[in-house]
Write a protein that holds these residues in place. Sequence first.
Motif, PDB file in Angstrom:
ATOM      1  N   LEU A  38       1.302  -1.379   0.321  1.00 28.97           N
ATOM      2  CA  LEU A  38       0.110  -0.290   0.034  1.00 28.97           C
ATOM      3  C   LEU A  38       0.460   1.282  -0.075  1.00 28.97           C
ATOM      4  CD1 LEU A  38      -3.353  -1.462   2.181  1.00 28.97           C
ATOM      5  CD2 LEU A  38      -3.274  -0.790  -0.021  1.00 28.97           C
ATOM      6  N   ASP A  68     -10.731  -4.312  -4.564  1.00 27.35           N
ATOM      7  CA  ASP A  68     -10.676  -2.770  -3.758  1.00 27.35           C
ATOM      8  C   ASP A  68     -11.769  -2.616  -3.350  1.00 27.35           C
ATOM      9  OD1 ASP A  68      -7.898  -3.047  -4.344  1.00 27.35           O
ATOM     10  OD2 ASP A  68      -8.352  -2.009  -6.498  1.00 27.35           O
ATOM     11  N   THR A  84     -12.678  -3.544   0.079  1.00 29.09           N
ATOM     12  CA  THR A  84     -12.146  -3.178   0.882  1.00 29.09           C
ATOM     13  C   THR A  84     -12.344  -1.134   1.131  1.00 29.09           C
ATOM     14  OG1 THR A  84      -9.714  -3.543   0.411  1.00 29.09           O
ATOM     15  CG2 THR A  84      -9.476  -1.352   1.619  1.00 29.09           C
ATOM     16  N   ILE A  85     -13.268  -0.489   0.297  1.00 25.70           N
ATOM     17  CA  ILE A  85     -14.302   0.621  -0.030  1.00 25.70           C
ATOM     18  C   ILE A  85     -15.277   0.346   1.344  1.00 25.70           C
ATOM     19  CG2 ILE A  85     -14.794   2.548  -0.989  1.00 25.70           C
ATOM     20  CD1 ILE A  85     -12.810   2.155  -3.174  1.00 25.70           C
ATOM     21  N   ASP A 136      -8.304   7.358   4.963  1.00 23.85           N
ATOM     22  CA  ASP A 136      -7.961   5.958   4.585  1.00 23.85           C
ATOM     23  C   ASP A 136      -9.276   5.493   3.226  1.00 23.85           C
ATOM     24  OD1 ASP A 136      -6.627   4.998   5.775  1.00 23.85           O
ATOM     25  OD2 ASP A 136      -7.487   4.196   7.828  1.00 23.85           O
ATOM     26  N   HIS A 168      -8.215   5.050  -0.736  1.00 24.47           N
ATOM     27  CA  HIS A 168      -9.013   3.936  -1.451  1.00 24.47           C
ATOM     28  C   HIS A 168      -9.009   3.707  -2.963  1.00 24.47           C
ATOM     29  CE1 HIS A 168      -6.903   1.594   2.453  1.00 24.47           C
ATOM     30  NE2 HIS A 168      -6.526   0.552   1.554  1.00 24.47           N
ATOM     31  N   TRP A 172      -8.087   2.571  -6.039  1.00 22.58           N
ATOM     32  CA  TRP A 172      -9.600   2.379  -6.993  1.00 22.58           C
ATOM     33  C   TRP A 172      -9.086   2.979  -8.541  1.00 22.58           C
ATOM     34  CZ3 TRP A 172     -12.782  -1.258  -8.427  1.00 22.58           C
ATOM     35  CH2 TRP A 172     -13.845  -0.899  -9.601  1.00 22.58           C
TER      36      TRP A 172
END
Length: 379
Positions: A52, A296, A299-300, A351, A355, A359
Amino acid sequence: MPYCLSFNQASPEASLGDDPLPHPSLESGAAASTSRNDASIPSPTFNLSHELAHAFQTPSYHDIRSRVHVIDPTQHHHKHHQTQPDIELLLSQVLQPNKECVQEALRHAKQTTLTNLVSTYFQHSENATRLCLNLYQNVHSARHYLYTPLLELFNVFPGDSHVAIDESLCNLAFDVFLKLDTFENPFSSPESYSFQETQLCFSQLKHKLDSRLHKSRSRVRLLHHATAGSALCLVAAIVAVAASAAVIASHVILTLVVVAGPLCSTYLSHSFKKKELTNISQLNAAAKGTFVLNKDLDTIDRLVSRLHTGIEYDKLFIRLGLERGRDVHSIQEIAKQLRKSHLNLTHQLKDLEDHICLWFTNVNKARFLLLKEIHLSRT
């Protein structure tokens, strides 16, 4: 005329190689789901924090940040103020290769199962990016209308809750809390969040891509075995003819060689095998891209769920405190609790923002790699 990609070494999009997609762990996971032959290959060492940190430092990531930083949060307080043209304009600036480039590449393609899957992939990635752009605006809206006013209040409010505040500070805080109470949570609840539908679309597409990829690989294996079998038959025929060379005229030898090949196996064209290998390249690019993008989105989605819950908790606490009126003790207690949650929620907003930008970076890489395979299939 829309700007479309030029697939040469001088192309600026070639810099997308600064962080190949997918990431090592994700690529190994995608490969495991599409090919059993890769099961014996050990997974590479993977450190999520390191990956990351690297992703957030790549030129492509910083390029995305420079494109989207111009979003004005003051224009997007409530969702009904987020007009569709605004999102579409941002989409045309962020999403590359854009919709026009994709349509141009697919315009003359024959309508096959592969073409339909590729078209669906591009459409899903576009829809998900539109959704992420809305989220990005919501992050700025929450930061501008909720947590920036709180930070300004904390700067003038005593940090020690045991220190009594005067009437003017009490009234200032009460008015701020009243305003925050009217602020609509910009993040939908997990139960109603549209990311679930988007993730389902990606999962279904991944299943179809894997199925089509398996068929293409099976065809290539059959072609390989059939070609090898034909070669063995031809060699056997030549040996047999050579053994009879003393009694058979040379022109008969040529006749047997010509006839022996078709008798051993069905004729399999080189062009058909080349076509299947081209299909595999496109399917691989789409399947890997779908896998990474869906991760992704996972995570979002988790970050959004946490933010929704955190903001709802703050709003509930503010509402309960306001019911007691301009009571100094109640106002100080509200401020104390909000100060505790403020730092955590601002970190969560950061965060989520990071992210979402990741994306944008990954979806552009995935679209570029697939469009590149489509272009190569025509050369």
